[in-house]
Design a protein around this motif. Sequence first.
Motif, PDB file in Angstrom:
ATOM      1  N   UNK A 115     -21.341  48.450 -39.042  1.00 28.32           N
ATOM      2  CA  UNK A 115     -22.567  48.166 -39.793  1.00 28.32           C
ATOM      3  C   UNK A 115     -22.206  47.534 -41.135  1.00 28.32           C
ATOM      4  N   UNK A 116     -22.932  46.504 -41.496  1.00 31.44           N
ATOM      5  CA  UNK A 116     -22.476  45.656 -42.579  1.00 31.44           C
ATOM      6  C   UNK A 116     -23.292  45.710 -43.844  1.00 31.44           C
ATOM      7  N   UNK A 117     -23.296  44.579 -44.548  1.00 30.57           N
ATOM      8  CA  UNK A 117     -23.943  44.495 -45.847  1.00 30.57           C
ATOM      9  C   UNK A 117     -24.199  43.033 -46.174  1.00 30.57           C
ATOM     10  N   UNK A 118     -25.181  42.824 -47.036  1.00 33.80           N
ATOM     11  CA  UNK A 118     -25.435  41.503 -47.604  1.00 33.80           C
ATOM     12  C   UNK A 118     -25.354  41.647 -49.117  1.00 33.80           C
ATOM     13  N   UNK A 119     -24.607  40.754 -49.739  1.00 36.09           N
ATOM     14  CA  UNK A 119     -24.354  40.828 -51.176  1.00 36.09           C
ATOM     15  C   UNK A 119     -24.825  39.545 -51.850  1.00 36.09           C
ATOM     16  N   UNK A 120     -25.606  39.713 -52.907  1.00 33.73           N
ATOM     17  CA  UNK A 120     -26.090  38.600 -53.715  1.00 33.73           C
ATOM     18  C   UNK A 120     -25.760  38.874 -55.164  1.00 33.73           C
ATOM     19  N   UNK A 121     -25.138  37.898 -55.825  1.00 35.64           N
ATOM     20  CA  UNK A 121     -24.949  37.948 -57.270  1.00 35.64           C
ATOM     21  C   UNK A 121     -25.551  36.676 -57.841  1.00 35.64           C
ATOM     22  N   UNK A 122     -26.501  36.850 -58.761  1.00 39.78           N
ATOM     23  CA  UNK A 122     -27.161  35.728 -59.422  1.00 39.78           C
ATOM     24  C   UNK A 122     -26.753  35.680 -60.878  1.00 39.78           C
ATOM     25  N   UNK A 123     -26.387  34.509 -61.337  1.00 40.97           N
ATOM     26  CA  UNK A 123     -26.120  34.291 -62.757  1.00 40.97           C
ATOM     27  C   UNK A 123     -27.163  33.291 -63.258  1.00 40.97           C
ATOM     28  N   UNK A 124     -28.073  33.759 -64.109  1.00 35.95           N
ATOM     29  CA  UNK A 124     -29.165  32.923 -64.607  1.00 35.95           C
ATOM     30  C   UNK A 124     -29.927  32.273 -63.455  1.00 35.95           C
ATOM     31  N   UNK A 125     -30.140  33.069 -62.407  1.00 29.35           N
ATOM     32  CA  UNK A 125     -30.923  32.616 -61.270  1.00 29.35           C
ATOM     33  C   UNK A 125     -30.162  31.824 -60.240  1.00 29.35           C
ATOM     34  N   UNK A 126     -28.896  31.505 -60.500  1.00 23.13           N
ATOM     35  CA  UNK A 126     -28.094  30.701 -59.579  1.00 23.13           C
ATOM     36  C   UNK A 126     -27.158  31.618 -58.794  1.00 23.13           C
ATOM     37  N   UNK A 127     -27.148  31.538 -57.448  1.00 26.14           N
ATOM     38  CA  UNK A 127     -26.244  32.397 -56.673  1.00 26.14           C
ATOM     39  C   UNK A 127     -24.781  32.042 -56.931  1.00 26.14           C
ATOM     40  N   UNK A 128     -23.996  33.041 -57.325  1.00 25.73           N
ATOM     41  CA  UNK A 128     -22.553  32.865 -57.425  1.00 25.73           C
ATOM     42  C   UNK A 128     -21.842  33.630 -56.311  1.00 25.73           C
ATOM     43  N   UNK A 129     -22.544  34.588 -55.701  1.00 22.88           N
ATOM     44  CA  UNK A 129     -22.107  35.217 -54.451  1.00 22.88           C
ATOM     45  C   UNK A 129     -23.343  35.332 -53.568  1.00 22.88           C
ATOM     46  N   UNK A 130     -23.236  34.898 -52.341  1.00 19.32           N
ATOM     47  CA  UNK A 130     -24.342  34.969 -51.360  1.00 19.32           C
ATOM     48  C   UNK A 130     -23.679  35.081 -50.002  1.00 19.32           C
ATOM     49  N   UNK A 131     -23.498  36.331 -49.538  1.00 16.93           N
ATOM     50  CA  UNK A 131     -22.600  36.516 -48.402  1.00 16.93           C
ATOM     51  C   UNK A 131     -22.970  37.730 -47.574  1.00 16.93           C
ATOM     52  N   UNK A 132     -22.777  37.610 -46.268  1.00  9.59           N
ATOM     53  CA  UNK A 132     -22.933  38.736 -45.363  1.00  9.59           C
ATOM     54  C   UNK A 132     -21.588  39.253 -44.903  1.00  9.59           C
ATOM     55  N   UNK A 133     -21.546  40.552 -44.616  1.00 11.26           N
ATOM     56  CA  UNK A 133     -20.336  41.205 -44.114  1.00 11.26           C
ATOM     57  C   UNK A 133     -20.741  42.064 -42.911  1.00 11.26           C
ATOM     58  N   UNK A 134     -19.866  42.157 -41.924  1.00 13.96           N
ATOM     59  CA  UNK A 134     -20.095  43.069 -40.814  1.00 13.96           C
ATOM     60  C   UNK A 134     -21.256  42.651 -39.937  1.00 13.96           C
TER      61      UNK A 134
END
Length: 341
Positions: free
Chosen positions: A20-39
């Motif tokens: 079972x996985x995860x989805x990770x989002x990191x936004x810097x000033x509204x811009x995705x710098x991490x946008x990724x799924x795992x598992x």
Amino acid sequence: MQSTAERVDSMMAAYDGPVPGAALLVLRDGVPVVRKGYGLADLERGIAVGPDTNFRLASVSKQFTVAAILLLAQDGALSLDDPVRRWLPSLPPSADAITLHHLLTHTSGLVDYEDVMPDAIDGQLRDADVLRLLEAQDRLYFAPGSGYRYSNSGYALLALVVGQASEQDLATFLRERIFKPLGMDGTLAFEDGISTVSRRAYGYSAAGDGWTRTDQSSTSAVLGDGGLYSSIDDLAKWDAALRDDRLLSHASRALAFTAHTATDEADVDGYGYGWRLHGEGADRLVWHSGETIGFRNVILRWPERGLTVVLLTNRNDPEPYGLARRIAEEFLAQEFAPGQT
């Protein structure tokens, strides 16, 4: 020396692979710098998690119930100072002094519906069933406004208030007034037999050396306190709407992000409307977690520093708050080391 991306992947390693996985989002000033799924989103069919995978949000849903109430207040359809019995008159007399503000801030003193529901029920509870349970409880934990106790009951009632004030059910109101205008096309308040979750993640719990599907419980159909599904792609659009007036006015957003009551919870200085608040000034964090059978989620926002971290997972353990904080520190630290990659 590892790059930031490599360090983040290392921290997310437990969610990667045939689990079972995860989805990770990191936004810097509204811009995705991490946008990724795992598992995996679906172990049985081997479907991977992606940025458009929809997870059950659990209590991260509460901020959307709040937004519905605030929109109706902006419309003049209700007031946050309204007694809840104006909208739900079948509640017992003990609820006379409870206002919508008390429900929003977990200061109502309402009895937890999970504590009074039958041990065995036919099917699943819905928001209207919560009201019926509370109709039989002419008592409170404390006088309204005199204490804080996290209350799923209050948010189930808020869902019904949205229905009464808008003449639409919560799922329809959210779709028409929030999700469609923001382009959150995969997000919905899930109603079995009525709606379908596209690109759905299913929930799991560890069982021996493997995993068992634990996707629904008897309370999973209660919408106001936790019944939404969404993806990190859609939540990026939601985060953008929290930065300007496209949906909620500045005054409404200020109400949501103001500490109306103190709490005794870790990393929570106060509770706003559907948001936990911690720290001050540039370090001010507004956040919320969501835990239900098979799902553990968190959204962290540092508004003054322009950083947002969203971590959605389809497993019963662990809670991802600490991991999301560690990931956030990678990017907060870069403010003081601009050459870092």
